[in-house]
Design a protein around this motif. Structure first.
Motif, short mmCIF file in Angstrom:
data_model
loop_
_atom_site.label_atom_id
_atom_site.label_comp_id
_atom_site.label_asym_id
_atom_site.label_seq_id
_atom_site.Cartn_x
_atom_site.Cartn_y
_atom_site.Cartn_z
N TYR A 147 -14.13 -10.21 -2.21
CA TYR A 147 -12.68 -10.34 -2.09
C TYR A 147 -12.22 -10.26 -0.64
CZ TYR A 147 -12.80 -9.24 -7.06
OH TYR A 147 -13.06 -9.24 -8.40
N ARG A 148 -11.28 -11.14 -0.28
CA ARG A 148 -10.65 -11.04 1.03
C ARG A 148 -9.18 -10.68 0.84
NH1 ARG A 148 -11.17 -15.58 4.91
NH2 ARG A 148 -10.81 -16.89 3.12
N ILE A 149 -8.80 -9.59 1.49
CA ILE A 149 -7.43 -9.08 1.34
C ILE A 149 -6.68 -9.33 2.65
CG2 ILE A 149 -6.06 -6.97 0.98
CD1 ILE A 149 -8.52 -5.78 -0.47
N GLY A 150 -5.51 -9.96 2.57
CA GLY A 150 -4.69 -10.19 3.77
C GLY A 150 -3.50 -9.26 3.77
N VAL A 151 -3.32 -8.53 4.88
CA VAL A 151 -2.17 -7.62 4.98
C VAL A 151 -1.23 -8.15 6.06
CG1 VAL A 151 -1.40 -5.27 5.50
CG2 VAL A 151 -3.56 -5.63 4.28
N SER A 152 0.03 -8.39 5.69
CA SER A 152 1.02 -8.87 6.65
C SER A 152 2.01 -7.74 6.94
CB SER A 152 1.74 -10.08 6.06
OG SER A 152 2.89 -10.36 6.81
N GLN A 153 1.85 -7.12 8.10
CA GLN A 153 2.80 -6.08 8.53
C GLN A 153 3.92 -6.77 9.29
OE1 GLN A 153 2.92 -3.00 7.76
NE2 GLN A 153 0.90 -2.04 7.69
N CYS A 154 5.15 -6.30 9.07
CA CYS A 154 6.27 -6.92 9.77
C CYS A 154 6.36 -6.48 11.22
CB CYS A 154 7.58 -6.59 9.06
SG CYS A 154 7.75 -4.83 8.72
N ILE A 198 -5.70 2.03 5.55
CA ILE A 198 -6.25 0.83 4.90
C ILE A 198 -7.70 0.62 5.34
CG2 ILE A 198 -6.10 -1.71 4.94
CD1 ILE A 198 -3.03 -1.39 4.86
N GLN A 199 -7.93 0.72 6.65
CA GLN A 199 -9.29 0.51 7.18
C GLN A 199 -10.24 1.58 6.67
OE1 GLN A 199 -9.97 -2.17 8.51
NE2 GLN A 199 -8.39 -2.91 9.92
N ARG A 200 -9.72 2.82 6.54
CA ARG A 200 -10.56 3.92 6.05
C ARG A 200 -10.97 3.65 4.60
NH1 ARG A 200 -7.69 8.49 8.06
NH2 ARG A 200 -6.45 8.63 6.18
N GLU A 201 -10.00 3.18 3.79
CA GLU A 201 -10.28 2.96 2.37
C GLU A 201 -11.26 1.80 2.17
OE1 GLU A 201 -9.52 4.84 -0.11
OE2 GLU A 201 -10.30 3.52 -1.69
N ILE A 202 -11.10 0.76 2.98
CA ILE A 202 -11.91 -0.44 2.77
C ILE A 202 -13.39 -0.15 3.05
CG2 ILE A 202 -11.88 -1.66 5.02
CD1 ILE A 202 -10.77 -3.25 1.77
N MET A 203 -13.66 0.89 3.86
CA MET A 203 -15.06 1.26 4.13
C MET A 203 -15.79 1.64 2.84
SD MET A 203 -15.21 3.42 7.64
CE MET A 203 -13.81 4.47 7.60
N PHE A 204 -15.03 2.08 1.84
CA PHE A 204 -15.65 2.51 0.58
C PHE A 204 -15.75 1.38 -0.43
CE2 PHE A 204 -13.93 6.23 2.63
CZ PHE A 204 -15.00 7.12 2.54
N HIS A 205 -15.35 0.19 -0.04
CA HIS A 205 -15.40 -0.95 -0.97
C HIS A 205 -16.11 -2.12 -0.30
CE1 HIS A 205 -12.60 1.23 -3.53
NE2 HIS A 205 -11.95 1.53 -2.43
N PRO A 206 -17.43 -2.07 -0.27
CA PRO A 206 -18.17 -3.10 0.46
C PRO A 206 -17.98 -4.50 -0.13
CG PRO A 206 -19.66 -1.61 -0.71
CD PRO A 206 -18.29 -1.04 -0.85
N GLU A 207 -17.43 -4.57 -1.34
CA GLU A 207 -17.22 -5.89 -1.94
C GLU A 207 -15.96 -6.57 -1.40
OE1 GLU A 207 -16.34 -3.10 -3.19
OE2 GLU A 207 -14.77 -3.24 -4.72
N ALA A 208 -15.22 -5.86 -0.52
CA ALA A 208 -13.96 -6.43 -0.03
C ALA A 208 -13.84 -6.31 1.49
CB ALA A 208 -12.78 -5.72 -0.69
N THR A 209 -13.13 -7.28 2.09
CA THR A 209 -12.80 -7.16 3.51
C THR A 209 -11.29 -7.28 3.65
OG1 THR A 209 -12.98 -9.54 3.84
CG2 THR A 209 -14.94 -8.22 4.37
#
Ligand code: FRU
Length: 321
Positions: free
Chosen positions: A7-14, A27-38
């Motif tokens: 999975y590729r997740i796109g985050v758009s901050q204003c 967000i970056q900390r959490e994604i480290m625990f989900h190797p199936e997603a970037t």
């Protein structure tokens, strides 16, 4: 073997500031625990045009889900509707759009925060008093809620909002507005700003005018807002939760077809003032310490996998030869 990215997740901050930096780190900390997603995070730097382009970029490049904090509701609603109608799941957070063309929303009761700020203002001014209100950006939904909650409660509690202006969420605009208001109004007891950057601007300007004015902000991001309270630059701030980890989990629940809460309204906290600012700063320090350890462990694991896959390729190359 190492899991492939699914999975590729796109985050758009204003925007790009202390509050969003904190959220992006979560967000970056959490994604480290989900190797199936970037995750890829883009900042629109307060520009509606740039945010529209960022959201289209995620859609055009096949991202699986888009997470967005819309700069201004009217300007960003159409592009969110466009990608949502095209079948891409969308999570809106913090600032809202018009309508509900999204898969999920995560935010805070801004009317409630405004009300708490008015309660605290009354605690600072038991006999009531004159208040200046510095709003966020006109078209962003938290500014609307934070005003509504404050104004209603302040009136009930005998405070007069004698003047208000838009500080557009940033220090520079707020400083200019507060300066001109303090040139006009002699008798000001308190300034309520919709975020801490603008509250700090108000404090700096009030000091320049030689005025002792109570100041309340919102956000309580550690390095800016809580520090400003601990240093007695402002009197109080209210936590505006970021919960970056939660939004990533919601995104993965959506992508994996698991249950998720469609409207997640995060709970409110009590005021951050001199009574608790130091302990909150200390807690934040330990969190930063733990985060750097997690990052170190993650880099070790990545290193291991990189070496392992290089060796495996070498091994197969040798067999083929
Ligand atoms: C950060 C910010 C915060 C504020 C929020 C409102 O970009 O300006 O200071 O609480 O956005 O959406």
């Amino acid at each position: 073997c190492k899991e492939e990215t699914k999975y590729r997740i796109g985050v758009s901050q204003c925007s790009n500031d202390d509050w969003r930096t904190k959220m992006n780190e979560e967000i970056q900390r959490e994604i480290m625990f989900h190797p199936e997603a970037t995750v890829e995070i883009r900042s629109a730097d307060d520009s509606n045009e740039k945010q529209i382009a960022d959201i289209r970029y995620f859609a055009d490049n096949g991202f699986d889900i888009i997470i967005a904090a819309p700069n201004e509701a009217d300007a960003i609603t159409p592009v969110i509707e466009e990608v949502y109608d095209a079948g891409i799941p969308v999570i809106v957070f913090d600032r809202n759009i018009n309508g509900d063309s999204y898969t999920a929303y995560q935010g805070v009761d801004n009317v409630g925060i405004g009300k708490s700020a008015a309660d605290y203002a009354r605690h600072l001014l038991p006999d009531g008093g004159n208040v200046i209100e510095i709003h966020g950006l006109a078209g962003s939904t938290p500014a609307v809620g934070r005003h509504e909650g404050f104004a209603k409660e302040a009136e009930l509690k005998g405070m007069n909002i004698i003047a208000s202006a838009y500080g557009n969420w940033n220090y520079e605009d707020a400083a200019i507005k507060v300066d001109s208001l303090l040139n006009i109004y002699e008798d000001v007891d308190l300034i309520y700003a919709h975020n801490d950057r603008m509250a700090i601007a108000a404090s700096d300007v009030a000091r320049k005018h030689g005025k002792d004015i109570r100041i309340i902000g919102i956000d309580a991001a550690p390095e800016i807002g809580i520090k400003a309270v601990a240093d007695s630059v402002i009197d109080a701030t209210f936590l505006y939760p970021t919960e970056g980890y939660r939004i990533i989990r919601t995104a993965l629940n959506i992508l994996n077809g698991r249950p998720y809460e469609r409207e997640k309204i995060l709970p409110l906290s009590s005021a951050v003032d001199l009574s608790n600012a130091d302990i909150l700063l200390l807690q934040n320090e330990s969190l930063m310490e733990e985060t750097s350890k997690i990052k170190y462990l993650k880099s070790q694991v990545d290193d291991y996998w990189n070496r392992h896959s290089a060796q495996t390729s070498l091994f197969y190359a040798m067999i083929i030869i």
